[in-house]
Design a protein around this motif. Structure first.
Motif, PDB file in Angstrom:
ATOM      1  N   ALA A  78       0.377  -1.323   0.190  1.00  0.00           N
ATOM      2  CA  ALA A  78       0.247  -0.228   0.179  1.00  0.00           C
ATOM      3  C   ALA A  78       0.618   1.444  -0.248  1.00  0.00           C
ATOM      4  N   VAL A  79       2.192   0.884   0.593  1.00  0.00           N
ATOM      5  CA  VAL A  79       3.054   2.045   0.163  1.00  0.00           C
ATOM      6  C   VAL A  79       3.112   3.030  -1.513  1.00  0.00           C
ATOM      7  N   PRO A  80       2.399   4.684  -1.161  1.00  0.00           N
ATOM      8  CA  PRO A  80       2.925   4.905  -2.553  1.00  0.00           C
ATOM      9  C   PRO A  80       3.726   5.004  -3.530  1.00  0.00           C
ATOM     10  N   ILE A  81       3.712   4.923  -4.405  1.00  0.00           N
ATOM     11  CA  ILE A  81       4.511   5.368  -5.590  1.00  0.00           C
ATOM     12  C   ILE A  81       4.744   6.197  -6.865  1.00  0.00           C
ATOM     13  N   LEU A  82       5.866   7.451  -6.747  1.00  0.00           N
ATOM     14  CA  LEU A  82       5.495   8.062  -7.525  1.00  0.00           C
ATOM     15  C   LEU A  82       6.895   7.641  -8.818  1.00  0.00           C
ATOM     16  N   ILE A  83       6.670   7.452  -9.643  1.00  0.00           N
ATOM     17  CA  ILE A  83       7.233   7.405 -10.773  1.00  0.00           C
ATOM     18  C   ILE A  83       7.842   8.799 -11.311  1.00  0.00           C
ATOM     19  N   LEU A  84       9.247   8.975 -10.537  1.00  0.00           N
ATOM     20  CA  LEU A  84       9.940   9.680 -11.868  1.00  0.00           C
ATOM     21  C   LEU A  84      11.230   9.826 -12.728  1.00  0.00           C
ATOM     22  N   SER A  85      10.465   9.817 -14.128  1.00  0.00           N
ATOM     23  CA  SER A  85      11.700   9.002 -15.095  1.00  0.00           C
ATOM     24  C   SER A  85      12.245  10.118 -16.521  1.00  0.00           C
ATOM     25  N   GLU A  92       2.295   2.681 -18.867  1.00  0.00           N
ATOM     26  CA  GLU A  92       2.618   1.765 -17.889  1.00  0.00           C
ATOM     27  C   GLU A  92       2.807   1.819 -16.030  1.00  0.00           C
ATOM     28  N   ALA A  93       3.462   3.097 -15.867  1.00  0.00           N
ATOM     29  CA  ALA A  93       3.659   3.392 -14.347  1.00  0.00           C
ATOM     30  C   ALA A  93       2.411   2.882 -13.683  1.00  0.00           C
ATOM     31  N   GLU A  94       0.991   2.886 -14.403  1.00  0.00           N
ATOM     32  CA  GLU A  94       0.379   3.227 -13.103  1.00  0.00           C
ATOM     33  C   GLU A  94      -0.459   1.884 -13.728  1.00  0.00           C
ATOM     34  N   LEU A  95      -0.114   1.409 -14.444  1.00  0.00           N
ATOM     35  CA  LEU A  95      -0.932   0.310 -14.907  1.00  0.00           C
ATOM     36  C   LEU A  95      -0.358  -1.011 -13.605  1.00  0.00           C
ATOM     37  N   LEU A  96       1.014  -0.605 -13.564  1.00  0.00           N
ATOM     38  CA  LEU A  96       1.413  -1.522 -12.121  1.00  0.00           C
ATOM     39  C   LEU A  96       1.437  -0.835 -10.521  1.00  0.00           C
ATOM     40  N   GLY A  97       0.819  -0.277 -10.717  1.00  0.00           N
ATOM     41  CA  GLY A  97       0.454   0.301  -9.521  1.00  0.00           C
ATOM     42  C   GLY A  97       1.414   1.435  -8.742  1.00  0.00           C
TER      43      GLY A  97
END
Length: 126
Positions: A78-85, A92-97
């Protein structure tokens, strides 16, 4: 983010990782750093962060692997992840959680604003 929790900045680019960590610290957020996915997962296992800012392209274990392993572990699922890229993998990032995607090109002020929206205000200092 609850008091006492930290933001985990995971990026193999030393300059970017340090600069972002400084911006977040100056804004009042407790920060820990990891230079690759394996280091990030060991920090998450020690104490779950309030939010993870995660680069995708890294040596040892990339961001995709970190996200997959965190989502598969009940302690970090449940830990929120923000992708920085710097690469465009938003869908794809949102699809994987991931809870969001931030292109590195937006600059530190915009990254800080997006972190504030996702993490809430920094914990109160005593």
């Amino acid at each position: 983010m609850t008091p006492g929790q930290y933001i985990l900045v995971v990026d193999d680019d030393d300059d970017f990782r340090e600069a972002l960590s400084e911006v977040l610290s100056d804004a009042g957020y407790p920060v820990q750093r990891a230079e690759n996915g394996e280091v990030a997962l060991s920090k998450v296992a020690e104490e779950a962060p309030g939010i993870v800012l995660l680069d995708l392209k890294m040596p040892v274990l990339d961001g995709w692997g970190v996200m997959e392993r965190m989502r598969g572990d009940p302690k970090s699922a449940a830990v929120p992840i923000l992708i920085l890229s710097a690469y465009g993998f938003e869908w794809e990032a949102e699809l994987l959680g991931a809870q969001g995607y931030i292109p590195k090109s937006v600059g530190m002020d915009e990254i800080l604003e997006r972190v504030r929206k996702a993490a809430g205000s920094p914990p109160m200092r005593h």
